[in-house]
Design a protein around this motif. Structure first.
Motif, mmCIF file in Angstrom:
data_model
loop_
_atom_site.group_PDB
_atom_site.id
_atom_site.type_symbol
_atom_site.label_atom_id
_atom_site.label_comp_id
_atom_site.label_asym_id
_atom_site.label_seq_id
_atom_site.Cartn_x
_atom_site.Cartn_y
_atom_site.Cartn_z
ATOM 1 N N LEU A 16 0.826 -1.213 0.000
ATOM 2 C CA LEU A 16 0.000 0.000 0.000
ATOM 3 C C LEU A 16 0.861 1.264 0.000
ATOM 4 C CD1 LEU A 16 -2.765 -1.096 2.561
ATOM 5 C CD2 LEU A 16 -2.825 -1.254 0.085
ATOM 6 N N HIS A 17 2.131 1.066 0.143
ATOM 7 C CA HIS A 17 3.109 2.182 0.098
ATOM 8 C C HIS A 17 2.733 3.300 1.061
ATOM 9 C CE1 HIS A 17 4.841 -0.049 -3.095
ATOM 10 N NE2 HIS A 17 3.691 -0.029 -3.760
ATOM 11 N N LEU A 18 2.569 2.904 2.281
ATOM 12 C CA LEU A 18 2.298 3.869 3.344
ATOM 13 C C LEU A 18 3.431 3.724 4.373
ATOM 14 C CD1 LEU A 18 -1.529 3.118 3.742
ATOM 15 C CD2 LEU A 18 -0.553 5.236 2.850
ATOM 16 N N PRO A 19 4.606 4.318 4.053
ATOM 17 C CA PRO A 19 5.786 4.071 4.909
ATOM 18 C C PRO A 19 5.581 4.480 6.360
ATOM 19 C CG PRO A 19 6.192 5.819 3.296
ATOM 20 C CD PRO A 19 4.895 5.207 2.931
ATOM 21 N N GLU A 20 4.782 5.550 6.580
ATOM 22 C CA GLU A 20 4.602 5.991 7.968
ATOM 23 C C GLU A 20 3.903 4.917 8.793
ATOM 24 O OE1 GLU A 20 2.681 9.761 8.071
ATOM 25 O OE2 GLU A 20 4.325 10.715 6.977
#
Lengths: 873, 53
Positions: free
Chosen positions: A678-682
């Motif tokens: 989902l490419h949500l690094p946080e």
């Protein structure tokens, strides 16, 4: 005081109402009022408490406490002078009901026919007791209003007129329930016909009193309880469609409409009730348990106190509508009858007692702001409208109600020996309390009660409960002993019954068949529950190869118990025989399709066989049926990952960790999904940090006395795909040499942070005497290999001879036993240790089964076939 | 919650009905009134019959 969600609440109790009966009726448009209520609010199933006995349950509903705390522990209680029994009274309730709390808050309540509410309490409002509607005199005689029936007393005359006598019920009313009454005059004399009229009259009385109060009094809270659905069902559920061949066809044709008409009459009453409320009123309609209406209907009702409760099912109904409640007919899940009082307090904006077991049903609310809590409402002073401690109820008033309970089969007729009857009733109440405690997770105090009452009476059903309690506590030896004792008791009982049957045949006693189900089968040697219990014991002892044949035997004889095929499916899943497991789970669902764990088991089988869409269906169903099990959400997440639906997968894992914040694997999945999919690094970092900071590492420890086979199990694990940290080398160990190398590695775990970090999720063999040196801040899954001490000593002698060392000490047995004690102390001293005991001989004889047990215990998908091979080597 | 748009009117007779019982206190009063009236009517009919004789 918090923000009130509602000004007024009306609670309507329909004892034993069940969606399985309601749904088809609603589809045919036969329950329009209930349908409207559902569509305007929320609805769902509500879980009962065990035992599903109404006076206990309705008191839990009204108080938020279980029976051992609220004090209503059955249908009857001894008279204060000990000369007999009476129906349970409100004076036995030890805690405040919702109306008492509201009383203290200056609110007015009307309470009608709540069970038990006799004698009535002096609340600010009106209370009509549960004996109000019970006729005590023939129709042509004066029907007096007993003391304690109405509060305030001055309303007695006004409410007296709303009681309907059963003999007032006209033919036009009765034919709605038994159409053949129109033409068959003989049918009018039947006991069941009169029973139906009595139930209908009771319901009409309660409804008339409650509607009168709704129209003519001011109130902030109103509670009306109807027992009629339960009573109609006990009278005639056996005749409810679909027809079963065991039921006489003529009876079926006469009585098949009683249950349906009972429900439809309740819908008509509901329609009228809803007409009488204003827009400020929130309605909660609920039942305390369900009622089996399909193939689960028992053909045999045990002749024991509360035997009819066998017809009860574990889920009732709940519908909520009005101010504060979500609109649109959304289904809610996870409700329990014990949640109602906390939910009512939340509706009124009042704090919930921390001592209440139930939770607020936030999912039903529009505003889900958390409620305030107080220590306990019991400690809040004020005029609660409860009874003065010295109040005693007139026992004479209760005799008719007692008779009705006898007629329904809930209690036995009084013995000649009254003292004995009182003792028996006390014991029975203790039995209910013990069951209620077990249901609430308090097994230890329940064990003490069960041990005492079984010892006193040797009643087998007390023993059966005790077996389950021992099982849940891992007291397997006591469990085995008790099963043996029950076997003896049952053999004697069977002998007695067969004797009775022989005599009865001579006397042409046709009713004897109802005495005991074993009479239907001449060849029965003992009841099959003993095999079932033995099977469960073997299952708990991780001996599936012994459990399986017993459970299969039970399954062949009895295909009405959904738990049997469920447990077989569970074993087969453990053995990774997923296709066969599926068959058993499906069999179980054919008996009870609303069991969440069976859908979960089936979903897991499908998942492992890569039937992902099917797995998804089953796991979604399990979550819908019971939202509160983290494992269900976890495997739902795993399925969704494999279906590449990462957003929903993340949601499922998030729910899993909400219920179980320490679920490492779910955090790991979430970290992976957020980072790579989902490419949500946080968010990914959030979970990584959480794991680092909050989650203790988990190690797999294999241990046992020297020469018990622990090293072999470690090899087995490695072959199955488990990473091993240390202890692989099967070094010769003996009882004299402490395994210094092993100790060094353990000490390193405490001193070398990197080594400790690397230990996460890895396995190690640890000598039993070194376990206490393991760092306390890790979680441990411990596999302990057990071997008879004589065998260990025999092998030890060989080691000693091989190493040419000194002889084994004389006190070797004591030394080995001391080490076992060390193990017990270690496991007891820490909460983060989970233990699986495996016997060496079982490992040798059933390596594949043991591999399955280990894999399940560790929650890992290990290669059991490879594990088996490793052990054979 | 939405209520039914309209309610049908019906006559309460001495035979009663489930609908009358479901009306609660109001229905019960009306039904008992009808029973009383029916008793009276029967009695009066019987009395008249006697008179004719």
């Amino acid at each position: 005081m918090g923000k009130a969600r509602s000004k007024k609440v009306l609670v309507i109790g329909w004892d034993a109402a069940d969606w399985k009966v309601i749904e088809p009726l609603m589809q045919e448009g036969k329950m329009p009022a209930l349908k409207r209520l559902m569509e305007s609010g929320v609805y769902g199933r509500i879980q009962t408490l065990d035992p599903p006995l109404s006076p206990m349950l309705w008191t839990s509903i009204a108080t938020g406490f279980r029976a051992d705390i609220h004090g209503i522990d059955g249908f009857v209680e001894p008279l204060p002078d000990g000369t007999g029994l009476r129906p349970v009274t409100s004076t036995s309730r030890k805690v405040k009901a919702i109306w008492n709390i509201l009383n203290q808050e200056g609110k007015k309540s009307n309470v009608v026919a709540w069970w038990p509410s006799n004698p009535v309490e002096p609340i600010n409002g009106v209370m009509v007791s549960n004996l109000y509607q019970v006729p005590t005199k023939p129709i042509d005689e004066e029907w007096p209003m007993m003391d304690g029936t109405i509060h305030p007393k001055e309303m007695e005359e006004e409410l007296k007129q709303f009681r309907v006598h059963p003999l007032e019920i006209t033919l036009k009313m009765a034919v709605q329930f038994i159409p053949n009454l129109a033409t068959n005059k003989e049918l009018r004399k039947e006991k069941l016909t009169f029973g139906m009229m009595k139930v209908l009259a009771n319901a009409a009385s309660v409804h008339a009193a409650s509607t009168h109060l709704m129209e003519n009094t001011e109130w902030d809270f109103m509670a009306v309880y109807h027992d009629a659905i339960d009573h109609f069902c006990h009278l005639a559920m056996k005749y409810h469609p679909p027809y079963r061949p065991e039921i006489p066809e003529e009876d079926y044709n006469n009585y098949k409409e009683i249950v349906e008409s009972g429900y439809r009459f309740h819908d008509m009453m509901l329609d009228r009730t809803l007409d009488l409320i204003d827009e400020d009123t929130t309605v909660i309609l609920l039942s305390d348990h369900g009622f089996h209406s399909d193939h689960q209907r028992p053909l045999y009702i045990p002749k024991e106190p509360s035997g009819p409760a066998f017809e009860h099912s574990p889920y009732g109904i709940v519908v909520m509508s009005g101010p504060g409640i979500k609109k649109g007919g959304m289904e809610i899940s996870g409700s329990s009858v014990i949640d109602i009082t906390p939910t009512l307090l939340a509706l009124y904006g009042l704090p919930v007692g921390k001592d209440m077991e139930g939770k607020v049903l936030y999912q039903a609310f529009e505003d889900t702001t958390a409620v305030d809590f107080i220590e306990s409402w019991e400690k809040v002073d004020g005029d609660s409208g409860m009874h003065d401690k010295n109040v005693q109820e007139d026992p004479w008033a209760a005799q008719e109600a007692l008779k009705q309970l006898v007629e329904l089969g809930y209690i036995d007729p009084m013995d000649d020996d009254i003292a004995e009857q009182v003792v028996k009733a006390r014991r029975e109440s203790d039995y209910y309390i013990a069951r209620n405690m077990i249901d609430g997770g308090r097994v230890k105090p329940a064990l003490e009660i069960l041990e005492r009452i079984f010892e006193e009476s040797k009643i087998s059903r007390y023993g059966q409960r005790l077996v389950y309690a021992y099982l849940s506590q891992g007291q397997y030896q006591q469990c085995q002993n008790l099963i043996e004792e029950l076997r003896t008791i049952e053999k004697q009982e069977l002998k007695r019954i067969k004797e009775e049957k022989k005599n009865a045949k001579d006397e042409q006693d046709k009713d004897l068949g109802e005495l005991h189900p074993v009479l239907w089968d001449e060849n029965v040697e003992e009841p099959m529950y003993l095999d079932y219990l033995q099977g469960l014991l073997y299952l708990a002892m991780n001996k599936p190869w012994l459990a399986l044949p017993l459970l299969e035997k039970v399954q062949k004889k009895n295909n009405t118990n959904a738990d049997v095929p469920f447990n077989i499916g569970k074993i087969l899943n453990q053995r990774k025989k997923y296709q066969m497991a599926e068959k058993y789970f499906i069999k179980s669902l054919a008996i009870d399709d609303r069991n969440a764990r069976t859908h979960y088991g089936l979903g897991l089988s499908y998942l492992r066989r890569n039937k992902l869409e099917l797995a998804l269906d089953e796991l979604l169903t399990s979550v819908n049926l019971n939202f509160y099990v983290p494992g269900f959400h976890y495997h739902l997440g795993e399925t969704l990952v494999r279906l590449e639906d990462f957003e929903n997968a993340a949601q499922a894992f998030e729910v899993a960790i909400r219920f179980m914040p320490g679920m490492t694997k779910a955090h790991q999945w979430l970290h992976d999904i957020y980072k790579n999919k989902l490419h949500l690094p946080e968010k990914a970092e959030e979970h990584e940090l959480f794991i680092q900071k909050n989650i203790r590492g988990e190690m797999v420890i294999v241990t046992g006395l020297p020469k018990s086979g622990a090293a072999k199990v470690l090899n087995m694990l490695e072959n199955g795909g488990q990473e091993v940290l240390f202890g692989k080398l099967d070094q010769e160990e003996d009882v004299l040499i402490g395994g210094e190398e092993n100790l060094d590695m353990i000490r390193r775990l405490s001193t070398d942070e990197q080594f400790k970090a690397d230990s996460r999720d890895k396995a190690a063999k640890v000598f039993i005497q070194h376990l206490s040196n393991l760092p306390a801040d890790l979680n441990y899954k411990v596999i302990r290999v057990i071997r008879p001490i004589d065998d260990i000593i025999f092998d030890q002698k060989k080691v000693v001879q091989k190493l040419k060392k000194q002889e084994l000490p004389m006190d070797i047995v004591a030394k080995l036993e001391a080490r076992l004690n060390l193990f017990n102390e270690w496991t007891r001293s820490r909460p983060n240790i989970w233990v699986l005991d495996l016997e060496y001989n079982d490992l040798v004889e059933h390596p594949l089964d043991c591999a399955g047990v280990i894999s399940t215990f560790l929650g890992k998908d290990l290669d059991v076939k490879e594990m088996e091979k490793a052990f054979e080597k | 919650m939405s209520k039914q748009p309209e309610k049908k009117e019906f006559k309460v007779t001495h035979e009663g009905s489930l609908g009358v019982l479901a009306l609660g206190a109001v229905g019960l009063k009306l039904w008992r009134q009808a029973v009383e009236e029916n008793k009276k009517a029967k009695k009066s009919k019987a009395d008249n019959g006697k008179g004719k004789k």
